[in-house]
Design an enzyme around this catalytic site. Sequence first.
Site, short mmCIF file in Angstrom:
data_model
loop_
_atom_site.label_atom_id
_atom_site.label_comp_id
_atom_site.label_asym_id
_atom_site.label_seq_id
_atom_site.Cartn_x
_atom_site.Cartn_y
_atom_site.Cartn_z
N LYS A 83 0.54 70.00 29.08
CA LYS A 83 0.23 69.72 27.59
C LYS A 83 -1.33 70.12 27.56
CE LYS A 83 1.35 65.52 24.97
NZ LYS A 83 1.74 63.73 25.32
O1 G3P Z 1 2.67 60.98 24.56
C1 G3P Z 1 1.19 61.10 23.19
C2 G3P Z 1 1.35 59.70 22.39
O2 G3P Z 1 3.07 59.79 22.35
C3 G3P Z 1 1.21 59.07 22.39
O3 G3P Z 1 1.31 57.43 21.62
O4 G3P Z 1 1.33 55.66 20.64
O5 G3P Z 1 -0.65 56.59 22.53
O6 G3P Z 1 -0.82 56.75 19.96
P1 G3P Z 1 0.07 56.57 21.39
#
Ligand code: G3P
Length: 218
Positions: A83
């Site tokens: 990533k």
């Molecule tokens: O892994 C990246 C993403 O899904 C993060 O989500 O909830 O931290 O905005 P969030």
Amino acid sequence: MKFFVDTADIDEIRELADTGLLDGVTTNPSLIAKTGRDFFEVVSEICEVVDGPVSAEVAATDHETMLAEGRKLAGIADNIAVKVPLTPDGLKTCRVLAQAGTMVNVTLCFSANQAILAAKAGASFVSPFVGRLDDIAADGMNLIAEICEIYENYSDFKTEVLVASVRSPMHITESAKMGAHVATVPASVLWSLFHHPLTDKGLDAFLSDWKKTGQSIL
Ligand code: G3P
């Protein structure tokens, strides 16, 4: 549509993998920090539990170091997707890793033009963050619609749209209607997809009527 779980918690991953419906895992530095465990140890364990892509994120921001980190991460297992952030250095790194046959997930995508760049760089996945756009009163799902429409126009774009920062089941329904390839979802939201009050009510009624027949199938 593929479902990835967005967590580094090995117990949550095992439980979901047992359903046979889990296609992969995404992690990020925040999710790794939450486990309090060693990065390499956690990621190796996840790769053993899940056959599909497991995203592990680089920590550097310059191309040379990102590339070295990406190569090291790719060495953990065949199902690693490195990533990288959607920056010029991240996309440069993506291109080199992708050309060497490594899966790359370009993360922190917040615009259709960024998604075009990720596809041109040969990413296996691009991760648009819908929840974080909604958080700032923008329309996260509109970004997914735009990216899906654009990618459809170019048969040479092989990048899969990986809907990230998913907060609710509606994000998943809407993404599926738009033809997004993958959604990466917190475990709690994935489990919520299984449930409906009418399923529970209907099952209770069937079981109670069956009991009245006094029969058994086995
Ligand atoms: O892994 C990246 C993403 O899904 C993060 O989500 O909830 O931290 O905005 P969030």
